[in-house]
Scaffold this motif. Structure first.
Motif, PDB file in Angstrom:
ATOM      1  N   GLN A 154      -0.710   7.329  -1.982  1.00  0.00           N
ATOM      2  CA  GLN A 154       0.133   7.265  -3.163  1.00  0.00           C
ATOM      3  C   GLN A 154       0.170   5.829  -3.677  1.00  0.00           C
ATOM      4  OE1 GLN A 154       4.051   8.955  -2.572  1.00  0.00           O
ATOM      5  NE2 GLN A 154       3.325  10.352  -0.981  1.00  0.00           N
ATOM      6  N   GLY A 155       0.549   5.684  -4.943  1.00  0.00           N
ATOM      7  CA  GLY A 155       0.721   4.361  -5.507  1.00  0.00           C
ATOM      8  C   GLY A 155      -0.566   3.795  -6.089  1.00  0.00           C
ATOM      9  N   VAL A 156      -0.615   2.481  -6.210  1.00  0.00           N
ATOM     10  CA  VAL A 156      -1.741   1.798  -6.836  1.00  0.00           C
ATOM     11  C   VAL A 156      -2.805   1.479  -5.788  1.00  0.00           C
ATOM     12  CG1 VAL A 156      -2.488  -0.241  -8.117  1.00  0.00           C
ATOM     13  CG2 VAL A 156      -0.275   0.825  -8.635  1.00  0.00           C
ATOM     14  N   HIS A 157      -4.023   1.923  -6.056  1.00  0.00           N
ATOM     15  CA  HIS A 157      -5.157   1.655  -5.164  1.00  0.00           C
ATOM     16  C   HIS A 157      -6.390   1.376  -6.020  1.00  0.00           C
ATOM     17  CE1 HIS A 157      -3.088   2.884  -1.446  1.00  0.00           C
ATOM     18  NE2 HIS A 157      -2.447   3.746  -2.240  1.00  0.00           N
ATOM     19  N   GLN A 173      -0.575   9.762  -7.822  1.00  0.00           N
ATOM     20  CA  GLN A 173       0.672  10.489  -7.619  1.00  0.00           C
ATOM     21  C   GLN A 173       0.628  11.189  -6.259  1.00  0.00           C
ATOM     22  OE1 GLN A 173       3.117  10.070  -9.685  1.00  0.00           O
ATOM     23  NE2 GLN A 173       1.894   8.973 -11.223  1.00  0.00           N
ATOM     24  N   LEU A 222      -3.532   4.649 -10.389  1.00  0.00           N
ATOM     25  CA  LEU A 222      -2.226   5.062  -9.881  1.00  0.00           C
ATOM     26  C   LEU A 222      -2.344   6.485  -9.370  1.00  0.00           C
ATOM     27  CD1 LEU A 222       0.829   4.648  -9.480  1.00  0.00           C
ATOM     28  CD2 LEU A 222       1.143   5.498 -11.842  1.00  0.00           C
TER      29      LEU A 222
END
Length: 445
Positions: free
Chosen positions: A197-200, A227, A225
């Motif tokens: 999850q999140g920014v990768h 989800q 981003l």
């Protein structure tokens, strides 16, 4: 080849420049492998074309040779091709190089003969090897490596195209009846594993590790981003897809994209393209064989994959979800063409924890084939390789049982029109998760 094309700037592709002797050995291996794949075929098999999207085997042998003439031997403008008229016949879509024969009519090219094409390959191979032996600059090494990666793509196309050709023959001949049958798969519950999850970050950067290669469309590396989501631990099986069929999946318009529904009705789709009417056997490169219920379903279009996911109450993964999952694997191992099965293999009893993200079947994603932020195509004629196809096509990931081992990686972006069925394409399901969920594995339908 025009002088403007021949003097094109060095390709900006993240590829290492291996020593000439290593590159020469790789060149010989790849070129020999293409001939080996054509070896089981009769000359008559190598000329026929079963549909506009497929190409004859002879054309694949010739086009991959043309690529080295046009972009390697012809780079500096001093090369005199032995058969300049053939460039019109075997150019594919490089408009900046010159005109080309119509793709749907490649099966009409009875001349040059298969023997003449093989002799041409031999001559061009010798000239490329002489070039390497004399020393080449980094730009030339990059071009040769690109040509080899291009040829490996055509090795897979050679197999998928001949399979389609033989499937429409009334006798359904086998490409190679001696191919070993994939071992019976073990039944395995469909479980889901939570994704990141999140920014990768996904994609490839400007520099690659030693020995690595990436196409321009895999660049640049950029942030996405993610989800909360989860991906299935294995591809969808034949048995699961058969449930979809028996539950009226091909008769329920609300499951389908409008274009897919119209196409399915017009073409009379009722099952994957190579399944027999009994839904218990399928046509393979080894001939007609029993359908393994636990092996991955293959040869389905994006429209079929998407409809199946809707029927299951789930969805297809995005390419960012797929890539970030693949990045957590130690290697890109799987059932590739080199294993000799040339057919998907289901989970085995000793495959505990295997995900089959690589090999077996290309996996449709829900992502359209578009440019990454900051994408720049290769300069010159090589810029036509990928960038101009970023319209109306969809991303597949992971490679298949017809893909050469070592050809794909976690960032590799394959793309086809959503109606394509003749490739070894399959399904991996995904689902949305509640924010903050931590369930690593959960049962799915």
């Amino acid at each position: 080849m025009s002088s403007a094309t021949a003097s094109a700037a060095a390709p900006r592709t993240p590829v290492s420049v291996a020593p000439a002797d290593l590159l020469a050995r790789h060149f010989q291996r790849v070129r020999a492998r293409t001939l080996a794949l054509a070896a089981p075929l009769a000359p008559e098999d190598c000329v026929a074309q079963s549909m506009p999207d497929a190409s004859p085997t002879k054309w694949h042998l010739a086009h991959t040779t043309w690529f080295f003439e046009a972009f390697v031997l012809g780079r500096d403008g001093g090369y005199a091709p032995p058969h300049p008229d053939w460039h019109y016949l075997f150019n594919s879509y490089y408009q900046t190089v010159g005109p080309m024969h119509a793709r749907p009519q490649r099966g009409l090219l009875t001349r040059p003969t298969l023997d003449e094409v093989r002799a041409w390959r031999h001559e061009v191979d010798g000239r490329v090897l002489d070039l390497l032996a004399g020393g080449v600059d980094d730009d030339m090494r990059v071009r040769i490596r690109l040509g080899l990666e291009h040829e490996q793509q055509h090795q897979e196309l050679l197999l998928t195209d001949i399979k389609h050709l033989f499937s429409v023959h009334p006798l359904r001949p086998a490409y190679d009846a001696s191919l070993a049958q994939a071992p019976a798969a073990a039944a395995r519950p469909l479980r889901f594993r939570a994704g990141l999850q999140g920014v990768h970050e996904i994609g490839r950067g400007a520099a690659a590790d030693a020995g690595d290669f990436a196409f321009d469309c895999e660049t640049p590396r950029h942030r996405v981003l993610l989800q909360p989501h989860a991906l299935a631990e294995r591809p969808t099986s034949n048995a699961e897809f058969l449930e979809f069929i028996r539950d009226g999946g091909y008769r329920t318009p609300t499951l389908w994209m409008a274009e897919g529904w119209d196409l399915a009705c017009r073409e009379g789709w009722q099952r994957p393209i190579y399944w027999m009417d009994d839904d218990a056997s399928e046509f393979t490169l080894g001939g007609v064989r029993a359908l393994d219920p636990h092996a991955p379903v293959c040869h389905v279009s994006f429209f079929e994959a998407d409809a199946f996911a809707r029927w299951a109450g789930l969805r297809l993964p995005t390419e960012a979800e797929w890539e970030t999952r693949a990045a957590r694997l130690p290697s890109a191992d799987g059932n590739f063409a080199d294993a000799g099965l040339l057919h998907p293999r289901g989970p085995q009893d000793d495959d505990a924890g295997a995900t089959q993200l690589f090999g077996d079947v290309w996996e449709w994603t829900s992502s359209p084939y578009v440019a990454y932020p900051g994408f720049r195509p290769l300069p010159g004629a090589l810029g036509e390789y990928n960038g101009k196809f970023m319209c109306g096509q969809w991303i597949l990931r992971g490679g298949s049982c017809a893909t050469p081992a070592g050809h794909v990686r976690g960032t590799y972006r394959n793309f086809f029109h959503p109606a394509a069925r003749w490739q070894f394409s399959g399904i991996r399901l995904a689902r949305d998760e509640a924010p903050g969920g931590h369930a690593a594995m959960q049962e799915g339908r």
